[in-house]
Design a protein around this motif. Sequence first.
Motif, short mmCIF file in Angstrom:
data_model
loop_
_atom_site.label_atom_id
_atom_site.label_comp_id
_atom_site.label_asym_id
_atom_site.label_seq_id
_atom_site.Cartn_x
_atom_site.Cartn_y
_atom_site.Cartn_z
N HIS A 50 101.87 -79.17 14.11
CA HIS A 50 101.79 -80.40 13.33
C HIS A 50 103.00 -80.58 12.41
O HIS A 50 103.15 -81.63 11.79
CB HIS A 50 100.51 -80.40 12.49
CG HIS A 50 100.49 -79.38 11.40
ND1 HIS A 50 100.08 -78.08 11.60
CD2 HIS A 50 100.87 -79.45 10.10
CE1 HIS A 50 100.17 -77.40 10.48
NE2 HIS A 50 100.66 -78.21 9.55
N THR B 262 108.14 -83.28 14.25
CA THR B 262 108.14 -84.72 14.53
C THR B 262 109.04 -85.00 15.73
O THR B 262 110.02 -84.29 15.97
CB THR B 262 108.63 -85.52 13.31
OG1 THR B 262 109.96 -85.10 12.97
CG2 THR B 262 107.71 -85.32 12.12
N SER C 12 118.15 -83.52 13.58
CA SER C 12 117.29 -83.51 14.77
C SER C 12 117.96 -82.79 15.93
O SER C 12 119.19 -82.65 15.99
CB SER C 12 116.92 -84.93 15.18
OG SER C 12 118.06 -85.67 15.52
N LEU D 218 101.27 -84.73 17.66
CA LEU D 218 101.64 -86.01 17.07
C LEU D 218 100.39 -86.83 16.81
O LEU D 218 99.44 -86.80 17.60
CB LEU D 218 102.58 -86.76 18.02
CG LEU D 218 103.80 -85.97 18.52
CD1 LEU D 218 104.66 -86.84 19.43
CD2 LEU D 218 104.62 -85.43 17.36
#
Length: 383
Positions: free
Chosen positions: A308, A311, A320, A353
């Motif tokens: 969790h 992302t 990222s 997600l």
Amino acid sequence: MRGSVSSTPTPPSSTTPAITFDRVTVTYGRGRSASEALSDFSLRVAPGETVALLGPSGSGKSTALKALAGFVRPSSGRVRLGDRDITDLPPARRGIGVVVQSYALFPHLRVRDNVAFGLRAHRVARSEIGDRVTDALSMVSMSAYADRLPRELSGGQQQRVAIARALAIRPGVLLLDEPLAALDAALRQSMLTELQQLRAALPDTAMLYVTHDQSEALALADRVAVMRDAHLVDLDTADALWARPPSTFTAAFLGGANLVPCTVGRVSGTSALVSVGDRMLSVTAPPRRVGAPDWAPGTSAMVCIRPHEITVAATSGHGSIRARVTATVWQGSTTRVTLAVDGLPDVLLDADLPGRTEHDIDSAVWVTIAPGTGVLVSTNGAP
């Protein structure tokens, strides 16, 4: 090599432990066919404390409970309740309440008689039995069903009766062996809430709760004893094991964490920079176990990243990492997306997600792990 027990195994009370396992080993068979179902197991449970024995099938958790209940005899070691050594006592003389997943109710006896059975076995005065049965059924909200037979009850109601029967003898120790395993998901959640309420109503009763379900352990236990292959691997509060897992096995079993190999770089207090492939990540560096060296630059380790905490986006952002979707599974409130990350050819990451998220298989995405969310886990001594 097995993980060692974490450095905070002491119960939260200075009084005599309600339960003591002192280096208990249980062996089945003889000679070359002998196998250890429980190995050198030591644990103390304080009065009023709930400890969950958590682990997969065959880990030794139910064997530990049976050794305490008297259903199996240790090959070595001692078992105590308070100051009393009960290793050689038969089950009926231990005064322990036991609840099992199969309910074990007598089908020909009505609810009130099932609950009274243990009282009669303990030779409680007949004049007391009625009030004790009434109190126990009230505690589990089953007073209105006292005259029913077990077959006239739902699974959850039968389990409440089994708990009432265990409570009727007013035990100082209550053992629960996978008590919710036979129930459906909705009923299991309802019973979990009721067990939480029961804990609050029994502040002086020590509970040993055997489960393979991490959500039950996290919801009910003051401390969690993680077991594997007949050994105690880790022991700490549920919060500590979740936030700072001491071993790779506990990190993976308790919450299904992603474990990503890394090399430790700079460490400052409880923060560290680590290299993962060709990327640098900022992660948490928890204190090491007593006697273990501090995190040192160049140390190989694992980063524990909960699903969790990841992302996923269709476009790149600050920090990222490019990845490829290999699988998606909609789970109702979340979608589990499995990702192959560029630069980590042998690692697949699971990301949970929110909601129903559509990602085509083999599509390119960008993965972000928030700074500080990953936690270092040592590879030395981990199972």
